[in-house]
Design an enzyme around this catalytic site. Sequence first.
Site, PDB file in Angstrom:
ATOM      1  N   ASP A  90       0.825  -1.208   0.000  1.00 13.97           N
ATOM      2  CA  ASP A  90       0.000   0.000   0.000  1.00 13.97           C
ATOM      3  C   ASP A  90       0.863   1.263   0.000  1.00 13.97           C
ATOM      4  O   ASP A  90       0.383   2.355   0.316  1.00 13.97           O
ATOM      5  CB  ASP A  90      -0.905   0.025   1.231  1.00 13.97           C
ATOM      6  CG  ASP A  90      -2.083  -0.932   1.129  1.00 13.97           C
ATOM      7  OD1 ASP A  90      -2.208  -1.613   0.096  1.00 13.97           O
ATOM      8  OD2 ASP A  90      -2.861  -1.013   2.096  1.00 13.97           O
ATOM      9  N   ASP A 238      -6.179  -8.420  14.071  1.00 16.16           N
ATOM     10  CA  ASP A 238      -5.711  -9.767  14.413  1.00 16.16           C
ATOM     11  C   ASP A 238      -6.392 -10.283  15.675  1.00 16.16           C
ATOM     12  O   ASP A 238      -6.859 -11.434  15.730  1.00 16.16           O
ATOM     13  CB  ASP A 238      -4.191  -9.773  14.578  1.00 16.16           C
ATOM     14  CG  ASP A 238      -3.668  -8.598  15.395  1.00 16.16           C
ATOM     15  OD1 ASP A 238      -4.487  -7.841  15.966  1.00 16.16           O
ATOM     16  OD2 ASP A 238      -2.441  -8.416  15.455  1.00 16.16           O
TER      17      ASP A 238
END
Length: 508
Positions: A90, A238
């Site tokens: 990104d 996560d």
Amino acid sequence: MTTVEIIFLAVYFSLLSVLGVYGSHRYRMAFLYYRHKFKLPTPNGTLKALPKVTIQLPVFNEMYVVERLVESVCRIDYPRELLEIQLLDDSTDETCGIARACVERHRQKGHDIVYIHRVNRQGFKAGALENGLKLASGEYVAVFDADFVPSPDFLMRTVPFFADAKVGMVQVRWGHLNREFSILTQAQSIFLDGHFIIEHTARNRAGCFFNFNGTAGIWRRATIGDAGGWQHDTLTEDLDLSYRAQLKGWQFIFLPEVISPAEVPVDMNAFKSQQHRWAKGSIQTAKKLLPTILKSDLPLLVKREAFFHLTNNMAYLLMVLLSVLMPISMVVRFQHGLYGTLFLDLPFFITATASVCVFYVAAQRERGVKGWERFKYLPFLMSLGIGLAINNAKAVGEALLNQQSGFARTPKTGAEGKNVKAVKKSYRGSKTLMPVVELLFAAYFTGALWFAIDSRIYTSVPFIILFLAGFLYVGMSSLMQGLAGRRTKVPDAAPAVTSSEEQPRQAA
């Protein structure tokens, strides 16, 4: 004693009590660890054949480490026809060119590796992983952040555990490439050792929930989908996915003997940015999932541990309040007989302060650290934990008030051992006014120290010194590193990569 003083002391000792409960939880973690440490995980069954695995490498402006990452992943020992590598980039700076060229070099060497670049950061890391998953062909998906250097045997030591159809994720322990760089990196390494060696092992082997740490782990792809996929409504995607998956009944495995080395931040501002994200994300996840967990039919042991795990960062908010009240309480109690209330301070010392010593000494003992070396950094660890309280309390407050913020990357410099590269300004930790607040707290405790010594209240001096040293170190380190970054004449980041495409694009 006036009514105001009674109310004040009641509030003060209530804070001590709650912090004592959170502190005593470390004793429980150590107890569970030693109770279950010999329950070594072994694969339940045998895979008929090695499966196809996709390794995802999410990066954002990582020009100093992206090549090291790709090279280490390409050295992983696994049949090439069964291994796919995705570099999910990104970036908006020179990393794009470096990463693309690196991927092309390894493609020419015969590796199945692709470069996937998004023109926007929607969903940040979670969005990148989610996008990569749409293009992945592997039945299992491993993830490594930019600062990791996985060992060649990573897959051969983790994949066999998926012979058990109930296993959804396998996490390995983080190592530390630059532990010896400074006292700050030493402290971070010890903090992480405690989290992985003691907490993860204790939770996993006691049958409680524990979490994928965002990197150095491998997922069954079906588990990700069954749990609802990667979501980006928290800063700890996560942790969020881990709890959703385990609520669905999937089992996780932690392998402390398998170590994946990584770089810890060398810059105080970078470290604080990382801690802010972790603290805020954990409270966001607690708000999102804890009600479901507590209402479920899970065993009490699992619910209780989930509560402490997800809300543990609340202690930082309480620590800031305690920091404000502690010097005042010392004055109030001294006027009415200090030693009459020491019996209330002693339990706090045993449950909160001493528990830190027991917890981290145990972690270093399990690492094989000998004798007094296990205790060497304890005073600094306690001071650093206190010094971070303002930074992390701000994160907790933002989460409680539903204040949204972007995913702030932790700058990586390619540090290994005691060596670090000179990095450009945009790769340094962000600068805020937080150091000024921390230094004001340090000044506040300087006055408290003077009062304690002048009034001969020597029992309070060790505590005051810990708080003073913590706020002073964190504040001064942040301020000096920020000023150094401002003075350093380095090139600014390259212009952002732009594209007229609305959808993420893929390039070989």
